[in-house]
Design a protein around this motif. Sequence first.
Motif, PDB file in Angstrom:
ATOM      1  N   TYR B  30      -5.259  -2.165   0.277  1.00 38.36           N
ATOM      2  CA  TYR B  30      -5.084  -2.933   1.514  1.00 38.36           C
ATOM      3  C   TYR B  30      -4.420  -2.080   2.601  1.00 38.36           C
ATOM      4  CZ  TYR B  30      -3.833  -6.358   4.941  1.00 38.36           C
ATOM      5  OH  TYR B  30      -3.727  -7.021   6.139  1.00 38.36           O
ATOM      6  N   HIS B  31      -3.347  -1.408   2.218  1.00 37.23           N
ATOM      7  CA  HIS B  31      -2.575  -0.683   3.232  1.00 37.23           C
ATOM      8  C   HIS B  31      -3.232   0.624   3.672  1.00 37.23           C
ATOM      9  CE1 HIS B  31       0.905  -3.294   3.579  1.00 37.23           C
ATOM     10  NE2 HIS B  31       0.677  -3.594   2.315  1.00 37.23           N
ATOM     11  N   SER B  32      -4.016   1.229   2.794  1.00 44.83           N
ATOM     12  CA  SER B  32      -4.612   2.512   3.190  1.00 44.83           C
ATOM     13  C   SER B  32      -6.018   2.368   3.751  1.00 44.83           C
ATOM     14  CB  SER B  32      -4.617   3.491   2.012  1.00 44.83           C
ATOM     15  OG  SER B  32      -5.404   2.978   0.972  1.00 44.83           O
ATOM     16  N   VAL B  33      -6.698   1.275   3.451  1.00 44.82           N
ATOM     17  CA  VAL B  33      -8.099   1.158   3.890  1.00 44.82           C
ATOM     18  C   VAL B  33      -8.399  -0.159   4.612  1.00 44.82           C
ATOM     19  CG1 VAL B  33     -10.525   1.154   3.120  1.00 44.82           C
ATOM     20  CG2 VAL B  33      -8.862   2.607   1.945  1.00 44.82           C
ATOM     21  N   LEU B  34      -8.157  -1.259   3.921  1.00 44.95           N
ATOM     22  CA  LEU B  34      -8.696  -2.543   4.385  1.00 44.95           C
ATOM     23  C   LEU B  34      -8.073  -3.057   5.679  1.00 44.95           C
ATOM     24  CD1 LEU B  34     -10.815  -4.637   3.587  1.00 44.95           C
ATOM     25  CD2 LEU B  34      -9.124  -5.739   2.127  1.00 44.95           C
ATOM     26  N   ASN B  35      -6.766  -2.926   5.796  1.00 45.74           N
ATOM     27  CA  ASN B  35      -6.078  -3.440   6.978  1.00 45.74           C
ATOM     28  C   ASN B  35      -6.622  -2.781   8.248  1.00 45.74           C
ATOM     29  OD1 ASN B  35      -3.623  -3.015   9.035  1.00 45.74           O
ATOM     30  ND2 ASN B  35      -3.359  -4.980   7.993  1.00 45.74           N
ATOM     31  N   ASN B  36      -6.719  -1.484   8.208  1.00 45.66           N
ATOM     32  CA  ASN B  36      -7.186  -0.741   9.379  1.00 45.66           C
ATOM     33  C   ASN B  36      -8.670  -0.995   9.663  1.00 45.66           C
ATOM     34  OD1 ASN B  36      -6.184   1.061  11.387  1.00 45.66           O
ATOM     35  ND2 ASN B  36      -7.658   2.547  10.580  1.00 45.66           N
ATOM     36  N   ALA B  37      -9.452  -1.071   8.600  1.00 38.58           N
ATOM     37  CA  ALA B  37     -10.887  -1.326   8.768  1.00 38.58           C
ATOM     38  C   ALA B  37     -11.107  -2.682   9.432  1.00 38.58           C
ATOM     39  CB  ALA B  37     -11.581  -1.284   7.412  1.00 38.58           C
ATOM     40  N   PHE B  38     -10.326  -3.688   9.011  1.00 36.84           N
ATOM     41  CA  PHE B  38     -10.482  -5.012   9.609  1.00 36.84           C
ATOM     42  C   PHE B  38     -10.061  -4.989  11.075  1.00 36.84           C
ATOM     43  CE2 PHE B  38      -9.446  -9.253  10.901  1.00 36.84           C
ATOM     44  CZ  PHE B  38     -10.446 -10.019  10.336  1.00 36.84           C
ATOM     45  N   GLY B  68      -6.188 -11.110  -0.198  1.00 37.67           N
ATOM     46  CA  GLY B  68      -5.166 -12.093   0.138  1.00 37.67           C
ATOM     47  C   GLY B  68      -4.307 -11.625   1.298  1.00 37.67           C
ATOM     48  N   ASN B  69      -3.912 -10.373   1.251  1.00 38.96           N
ATOM     49  CA  ASN B  69      -3.124  -9.814   2.358  1.00 38.96           C
ATOM     50  C   ASN B  69      -3.897  -9.856   3.670  1.00 38.96           C
ATOM     51  OD1 ASN B  69      -0.356  -8.458   1.958  1.00 38.96           O
ATOM     52  ND2 ASN B  69      -1.417  -8.031   0.046  1.00 38.96           N
ATOM     53  N   LEU B  70      -5.203  -9.663   3.549  1.00 36.84           N
ATOM     54  CA  LEU B  70      -6.055  -9.704   4.743  1.00 36.84           C
ATOM     55  C   LEU B  70      -5.958 -11.081   5.410  1.00 36.84           C
ATOM     56  CD1 LEU B  70      -8.045  -7.650   6.001  1.00 36.84           C
ATOM     57  CD2 LEU B  70      -9.878  -8.754   4.721  1.00 36.84           C
ATOM     58  N   VAL B  71      -6.052 -12.124   4.590  1.00 29.33           N
ATOM     59  CA  VAL B  71      -5.941 -13.486   5.112  1.00 29.33           C
ATOM     60  C   VAL B  71      -4.542 -13.710   5.683  1.00 29.33           C
ATOM     61  CG1 VAL B  71      -5.867 -15.929   4.433  1.00 29.33           C
ATOM     62  CG2 VAL B  71      -7.726 -14.474   3.644  1.00 29.33           C
ATOM     63  N   PHE B  72      -3.536 -13.192   4.969  1.00 32.99           N
ATOM     64  CA  PHE B  72      -2.162 -13.406   5.429  1.00 32.99           C
ATOM     65  C   PHE B  72      -1.939 -12.778   6.808  1.00 32.99           C
ATOM     66  CE2 PHE B  72       2.338 -13.038   5.864  1.00 32.99           C
ATOM     67  CZ  PHE B  72       2.845 -14.155   5.223  1.00 32.99           C
ATOM     68  N   ASP B  73      -2.492 -11.593   7.010  1.00 32.81           N
ATOM     69  CA  ASP B  73      -2.250 -10.881   8.271  1.00 32.81           C
ATOM     70  C   ASP B  73      -3.174 -11.310   9.409  1.00 32.81           C
ATOM     71  OD1 ASP B  73      -0.104  -9.412   7.390  1.00 32.81           O
ATOM     72  OD2 ASP B  73      -1.306  -7.724   6.701  1.00 32.81           O
ATOM     73  N   PHE B  74      -4.374 -11.779   9.057  1.00 33.46           N
ATOM     74  CA  PHE B  74      -5.343 -12.039  10.141  1.00 33.46           C
ATOM     75  C   PHE B  74      -5.868 -13.476  10.183  1.00 33.46           C
ATOM     76  CE2 PHE B  74      -5.706  -7.478   9.083  1.00 33.46           C
ATOM     77  CZ  PHE B  74      -5.304  -6.949  10.302  1.00 33.46           C
ATOM     78  N   TRP B 124       1.445  -1.416   9.577  1.00 34.12           N
ATOM     79  CA  TRP B 124       0.119  -2.010   9.455  1.00 34.12           C
ATOM     80  C   TRP B 124      -0.027  -3.173  10.431  1.00 34.12           C
ATOM     81  CZ3 TRP B 124       3.903  -2.852   5.789  1.00 34.12           C
ATOM     82  CH2 TRP B 124       4.159  -4.162   5.387  1.00 34.12           C
ATOM     83  N   PHE B 125      -1.263  -3.609  10.607  1.00 33.06           N
ATOM     84  CA  PHE B 125      -1.560  -4.580  11.665  1.00 33.06           C
ATOM     85  C   PHE B 125      -1.470  -6.017  11.166  1.00 33.06           C
ATOM     86  CE2 PHE B 125      -3.741  -0.669  12.820  1.00 33.06           C
ATOM     87  CZ  PHE B 125      -3.298  -0.488  14.117  1.00 33.06           C
ATOM     88  N   ARG B 126      -1.022  -6.865  12.098  1.00 27.78           N
ATOM     89  CA  ARG B 126      -0.998  -8.297  11.835  1.00 27.78           C
ATOM     90  C   ARG B 126      -1.269  -9.004  13.156  1.00 27.78           C
ATOM     91  NH1 ARG B 126       4.067 -10.617   8.520  1.00 27.78           N
ATOM     92  NH2 ARG B 126       2.952  -9.606   6.811  1.00 27.78           N
ATOM     93  N   LEU B 127      -2.026 -10.088  13.091  1.00 28.06           N
ATOM     94  CA  LEU B 127      -2.289 -10.862  14.306  1.00 28.06           C
ATOM     95  C   LEU B 127      -1.138 -11.833  14.533  1.00 28.06           C
ATOM     96  CD1 LEU B 127      -5.994 -12.150  14.468  1.00 28.06           C
ATOM     97  CD2 LEU B 127      -4.785 -10.787  16.164  1.00 28.06           C
ATOM     98  N   VAL B 128      -0.503 -11.692  15.704  1.00 31.14           N
ATOM     99  CA  VAL B 128       0.571 -12.625  16.037  1.00 31.14           C
ATOM    100  C   VAL B 128       0.210 -13.270  17.368  1.00 31.14           C
ATOM    101  CG1 VAL B 128       3.046 -12.885  16.460  1.00 31.14           C
ATOM    102  CG2 VAL B 128       2.231 -11.133  14.874  1.00 31.14           C
ATOM    103  N   ASN B 129      -0.010 -14.561  17.336  1.00 32.38           N
ATOM    104  CA  ASN B 129      -0.473 -15.289  18.533  1.00 32.38           C
ATOM    105  C   ASN B 129      -1.678 -14.591  19.182  1.00 32.38           C
ATOM    106  OD1 ASN B 129       1.602 -17.169  18.230  1.00 32.38           O
ATOM    107  ND2 ASN B 129       3.028 -15.781  19.309  1.00 32.38           N
ATOM    108  N   ASN B 130      -2.615 -14.229  18.334  1.00 29.71           N
ATOM    109  CA  ASN B 130      -3.862 -13.559  18.757  1.00 29.71           C
ATOM    110  C   ASN B 130      -3.664 -12.168  19.348  1.00 29.71           C
ATOM    111  OD1 ASN B 130      -5.808 -15.385  17.891  1.00 29.71           O
ATOM    112  ND2 ASN B 130      -5.457 -16.699  19.682  1.00 29.71           N
ATOM    113  N   ILE B 131      -2.497 -11.608  19.140  1.00 28.81           N
ATOM    114  CA  ILE B 131      -2.273 -10.221  19.596  1.00 28.81           C
ATOM    115  C   ILE B 131      -2.073  -9.342  18.366  1.00 28.81           C
ATOM    116  CG2 ILE B 131      -0.704  -8.682  20.886  1.00 28.81           C
ATOM    117  CD1 ILE B 131      -0.009 -11.285  22.535  1.00 28.81           C
ATOM    118  N   MET B 132      -2.751  -8.196  18.368  1.00 28.37           N
ATOM    119  CA  MET B 132      -2.658  -7.283  17.237  1.00 28.37           C
ATOM    120  C   MET B 132      -1.346  -6.509  17.330  1.00 28.37           C
ATOM    121  SD  MET B 132      -4.712  -6.816  14.691  1.00 28.37           S
ATOM    122  CE  MET B 132      -6.437  -7.068  15.010  1.00 28.37           C
TER     123      MET B 132
END
Lengths: 165, 143
Positions: B30-38, B68-74, B124-132
């Motif tokens: 998640y941290h090395s590939v998926l988060n950034n790819a998303f 799961g982390n993907l859903v949590f962050d985005f 790593w990235f997370r959407l907060v109030n629609n802002i990355m």
Amino acid sequence: MGTTFCCVNIEVSDWISIAGIFINSALAIWIVKKIQNRLTNKRVLKDHFIAEIKEIRDEYRCFLNDLYASKKTASVIIPWFKLMNIKTNDVLELINVKYEIDKTILSPYQNNLRELITENKDFIENYNKNCPIVFSEISKTQIIKFQQDNNHLFNEIIVKINDEN
Amino acid sequence: MKIISVLSDFSEYPGLRHCAFSENSGEEFYHSVLNNAFKEAYEKNAKLSVNLDNTAGYASSFLDEAFGNLVFDFTLKNVQEKVIIISNQEPHWKEMIEQQTYQQWEQRRIKGQNPRVTKEHSEWFRLVNNIMVSKVWEQPFVV
């Protein structure tokens, strides 16, 4: 209008009857042979699929016996599940098409068992050590219980294949 | 469409859930590939295809942690809209991720039950109030 055959006068209607007998006999033989072939084909196919199911059952048994005997390392367990799942899916897909048997019937073995093993504390703690995993008595009991609860599934499939017309 | 594959972008031998217990863990993926790819797919308004095939196999915990982390962050909505999971060899994984993992982690997100990390990761990235937003969101959990 009849013909004489061995001192017997045979009328046209008699010839028609005789021909009818021959035709009916030939037809009967043909039908019996055809049905026989079809039944034989069905039986051969059923036996084949039953043998495949037995082989899958034996592979699971053998694998679980090796787990109890601490003969498996974590590095071989996950790939083994993947290969078994692909093999099992192939067989179940065909059985589903041919006999309409639920193709998820072995899901406990394909998914729940893998989860039971890979979420197991002994498995997780020994994952990086690359040595055979020694399962605790509690873990072994869980695995035995799984087998007791689900072993009937293989026989269920065999009975269902056998009962199909 | 952005396409990634676990085999070519990460490892042939995916591990377990957390870095603390195994190499090539779901947490690591998640941290090395998926988060950034998303994040890249999201910003380009493109789909993200994640191919799970041709590895040596998965433990369910690896996939649960990564997706799961993907859903949590985005958020569930964004992940469902953008992510296409390819799992032809083991269709069960796609079903499990979409029907169980997504739902469970969306509940975690709503309840604010933060994910655990077991090693230090860079931002790593997370959407907060629609802002990355990029930052280190969690500190390692001592196992």
